[in-house]
Design a protein around this motif. Structure first.
Motif, short mmCIF file in Angstrom:
data_model
loop_
_atom_site.label_atom_id
_atom_site.label_comp_id
_atom_site.label_asym_id
_atom_site.label_seq_id
_atom_site.Cartn_x
_atom_site.Cartn_y
_atom_site.Cartn_z
N ARG A 174 -113.35 10.26 44.89
CA ARG A 174 -111.81 9.91 45.00
C ARG A 174 -111.41 8.96 46.05
NH1 ARG A 174 -108.69 15.93 44.62
NH2 ARG A 174 -109.57 16.26 42.35
N GLY A 191 -112.26 5.52 44.68
CA GLY A 191 -110.95 4.95 43.88
C GLY A 191 -109.76 4.30 44.55
N ARG A 192 -109.77 5.35 45.83
CA ARG A 192 -108.44 4.79 46.53
C ARG A 192 -108.87 3.39 47.38
NH1 ARG A 192 -106.10 6.55 51.90
NH2 ARG A 192 -104.02 5.73 51.88
N ARG A 205 -110.91 1.24 46.07
CA ARG A 205 -110.86 0.10 45.07
C ARG A 205 -109.56 -0.18 44.90
NH1 ARG A 205 -113.84 2.18 41.42
NH2 ARG A 205 -112.29 3.00 40.07
N ARG A 206 -108.28 0.52 44.76
CA ARG A 206 -106.91 0.25 44.58
C ARG A 206 -106.56 -0.49 45.90
NH1 ARG A 206 -106.29 5.19 42.42
NH2 ARG A 206 -105.29 6.01 44.53
N LEU A 207 -107.00 -0.16 47.20
CA LEU A 207 -106.43 -0.91 48.25
C LEU A 207 -107.01 -2.46 48.08
CD1 LEU A 207 -106.92 1.54 51.22
CD2 LEU A 207 -104.83 0.19 50.64
N ARG A 208 -108.36 -2.70 47.74
CA ARG A 208 -109.12 -3.81 47.43
C ARG A 208 -108.21 -4.67 46.59
NH1 ARG A 208 -111.01 -7.56 49.49
NH2 ARG A 208 -112.67 -8.84 48.59
N GLN A 209 -107.71 -4.05 45.34
CA GLN A 209 -107.22 -4.79 44.52
C GLN A 209 -105.82 -5.26 44.84
OE1 GLN A 209 -107.00 -2.06 41.26
NE2 GLN A 209 -108.91 -2.76 40.33
N LEU A 210 -105.19 -4.47 46.01
CA LEU A 210 -103.77 -4.90 46.54
C LEU A 210 -104.10 -5.91 47.35
CD1 LEU A 210 -101.99 -1.61 47.15
CD2 LEU A 210 -101.17 -3.29 45.79
N GLU A 211 -105.16 -5.94 48.26
CA GLU A 211 -105.54 -7.01 49.22
C GLU A 211 -105.60 -8.27 48.54
OE1 GLU A 211 -108.94 -5.68 51.16
OE2 GLU A 211 -107.81 -4.40 52.59
N ARG A 237 -104.13 -9.14 45.58
CA ARG A 237 -103.06 -9.60 45.07
C ARG A 237 -102.17 -10.04 46.34
NH1 ARG A 237 -100.10 -4.62 41.95
NH2 ARG A 237 -98.34 -6.05 42.33
#
Ligand SMILES: [Zn+2]
Length: 73
Positions: free
Chosen positions: A3, A6-7, A9-15, A17
């Motif tokens: 878990r 996954g969090r 990875r989401r933070l990385r994607q936001l970074e 963006r």
């Protein structure tokens, strides 16, 4: 742990963006400055050569404000 991964990875994607948006804002700022330089110029898009410059149109030619790339229409 999965878990947490996954969090992260989401933070990385936001970074990523945010980084892309920052680049876009910087480019738009350069485009606005290029438009303000002289009457009759119009920013048309990113430079195909250096990719960070702004391609501006003035009469019948396009030129980059950063690398000096020029193209006649
Ligand atoms: Zn250029």
């Amino acid at each position: 742990m999965s878990r947490g991964g996954g969090r992260a990875r989401r933070l990385r994607q936001l970074e990523l963006r945010v980084a892309r948006l920052e680049e876009e804002v910087q480019w738009l700022r350069r485009a606005v400055e290029a438009n303000g330089e002289s009457l009759g110029t119009l920013a048309v898009g990113p430079c195909p050569k250096c990719e960070s410059g702004v391609l501006v149109r003035h009469d019948d030619d396009l030129h980059c404000t950063v690398c000096g790339y020029t193209r006649y229409l």
